[in-house]
Design a protein around this motif. Sequence first.
Motif, PDB file in Angstrom:
ATOM      1  N   TRP B  34       0.853  -1.181   0.000  1.00  0.00           N
ATOM      2  CA  TRP B  34       0.000   0.000   0.000  1.00  0.00           C
ATOM      3  C   TRP B  34       0.888   1.229   0.000  1.00  0.00           C
ATOM      4  O   TRP B  34       1.882   1.304   0.744  1.00  0.00           O
ATOM      5  CB  TRP B  34      -0.919   0.036   1.226  1.00  0.00           C
ATOM      6  CG  TRP B  34      -2.082  -0.889   1.135  1.00  0.00           C
ATOM      7  CD1 TRP B  34      -2.204  -2.116   1.718  1.00  0.00           C
ATOM      8  CD2 TRP B  34      -3.312  -0.666   0.430  1.00  0.00           C
ATOM      9  NE1 TRP B  34      -3.416  -2.678   1.406  1.00  0.00           N
ATOM     10  CE2 TRP B  34      -4.122  -1.802   0.637  1.00  0.00           C
ATOM     11  CE3 TRP B  34      -3.814   0.386  -0.344  1.00  0.00           C
ATOM     12  CZ2 TRP B  34      -5.392  -1.921   0.081  1.00  0.00           C
ATOM     13  CZ3 TRP B  34      -5.075   0.271  -0.887  1.00  0.00           C
ATOM     14  CH2 TRP B  34      -5.856  -0.874  -0.676  1.00  0.00           C
ATOM     15  N   ARG B  36       0.373   5.754  -0.396  1.00  0.00           N
ATOM     16  CA  ARG B  36      -0.633   6.806  -0.416  1.00  0.00           C
ATOM     17  C   ARG B  36      -0.027   8.080  -0.988  1.00  0.00           C
ATOM     18  O   ARG B  36       1.184   8.289  -0.978  1.00  0.00           O
ATOM     19  CB  ARG B  36      -1.194   7.070   0.977  1.00  0.00           C
ATOM     20  CG  ARG B  36      -0.327   7.926   1.852  1.00  0.00           C
ATOM     21  CD  ARG B  36      -1.021   8.312   3.130  1.00  0.00           C
ATOM     22  NE  ARG B  36      -0.207   9.242   3.882  1.00  0.00           N
ATOM     23  CZ  ARG B  36      -0.472   9.634   5.116  1.00  0.00           C
ATOM     24  NH1 ARG B  36      -1.530   9.173   5.753  1.00  0.00           N
ATOM     25  NH2 ARG B  36       0.317  10.485   5.726  1.00  0.00           N
ATOM     26  N   ASP B  86      -5.670  11.839   7.126  1.00  0.00           N
ATOM     27  CA  ASP B  86      -5.647  10.577   6.366  1.00  0.00           C
ATOM     28  C   ASP B  86      -6.236  10.753   4.967  1.00  0.00           C
ATOM     29  O   ASP B  86      -6.179   9.829   4.147  1.00  0.00           O
ATOM     30  CB  ASP B  86      -6.429   9.490   7.103  1.00  0.00           C
ATOM     31  CG  ASP B  86      -5.772   9.077   8.401  1.00  0.00           C
ATOM     32  OD1 ASP B  86      -6.500   8.725   9.348  1.00  0.00           O
ATOM     33  OD2 ASP B  86      -4.516   9.116   8.473  1.00  0.00           O
ATOM     34  N   TYR B  90      -5.097   6.393  -1.994  1.00  0.00           N
ATOM     35  CA  TYR B  90      -4.416   5.193  -1.533  1.00  0.00           C
ATOM     36  C   TYR B  90      -4.276   4.212  -2.703  1.00  0.00           C
ATOM     37  O   TYR B  90      -5.260   3.849  -3.352  1.00  0.00           O
ATOM     38  CB  TYR B  90      -5.183   4.536  -0.382  1.00  0.00           C
ATOM     39  CG  TYR B  90      -5.078   5.336   0.896  1.00  0.00           C
ATOM     40  CD1 TYR B  90      -5.878   6.458   1.101  1.00  0.00           C
ATOM     41  CD2 TYR B  90      -4.161   4.998   1.878  1.00  0.00           C
ATOM     42  CE1 TYR B  90      -5.762   7.219   2.249  1.00  0.00           C
ATOM     43  CE2 TYR B  90      -4.035   5.743   3.038  1.00  0.00           C
ATOM     44  CZ  TYR B  90      -4.840   6.860   3.217  1.00  0.00           C
ATOM     45  OH  TYR B  90      -4.716   7.616   4.365  1.00  0.00           O
TER      46      TYR B  90
END
Lengths: 117, 114
Positions: B34, B36, B86, B90
């Motif tokens: 992952w 971002r 956040d 992503y």
Amino acid sequence: AQSVAQPEDQVNVAEGNPLTVKCTYSVSGNPYLFWYVQYPNRGLQFLLKYITGDNLVKGSYGFEAEFNKSQTSFHLKKPSALVSDSALYFCAVRDSSFSGGYNKLIFGAGTRLAVHP
Amino acid sequence: EPEVTQTPSHQVTQMGQEVILRCVPISNHLYFYWYRQILGQKVEFLVSFYNNEISEKSEIFDDQFSVERPDGSNFTLKIRSTKLEDSAMYFCASSFDRSKNIQYFGAGTRLSVL
């Protein structure tokens, strides 16, 4: 620390002209270098990579990149730009000397290429 | 051509809520990642995953984050209590081979925390 720099936020070029998108890197060992392209609403698409061997690497869509160890650069090039090449281009590096972990990529900030008709 | 798929393409959530971002890697790939990208900033590594465990994580990947491969196809990123910061795109990625390490990326999930 590993890092990648793409000094140009945007590159403008006329269709049919050669293009260059610049990338310099900093790693402690030998670099594994990559170029990715991102079209709108799409993921990052792999273009080409350098691991070892010839300094001139050929990739998808007529792109190539030249690895220059002394200048720590890996510039992306294409002899004749197309309007459809307009996209966001990312340079990335992995430090081959890093033995732990599984090959995270360190990305540059990206360069937007605009090819005008 | 095989591709990495991510769902949803856009997720809007309230601060403090849990979100799960889903990814289906390419079927014969063994390594999963992952990343971002906060708007206007670089693509940043979050976590890598191999053989059902985390192999590396960045300092961004704190206790609020977790990853899971619940079955043979899905790879998920969970954020337990989302914060405003956040909010980002992503990206999930997968690769077959550690040495060549061509990572194939999904189209991303845009997470908006309100």
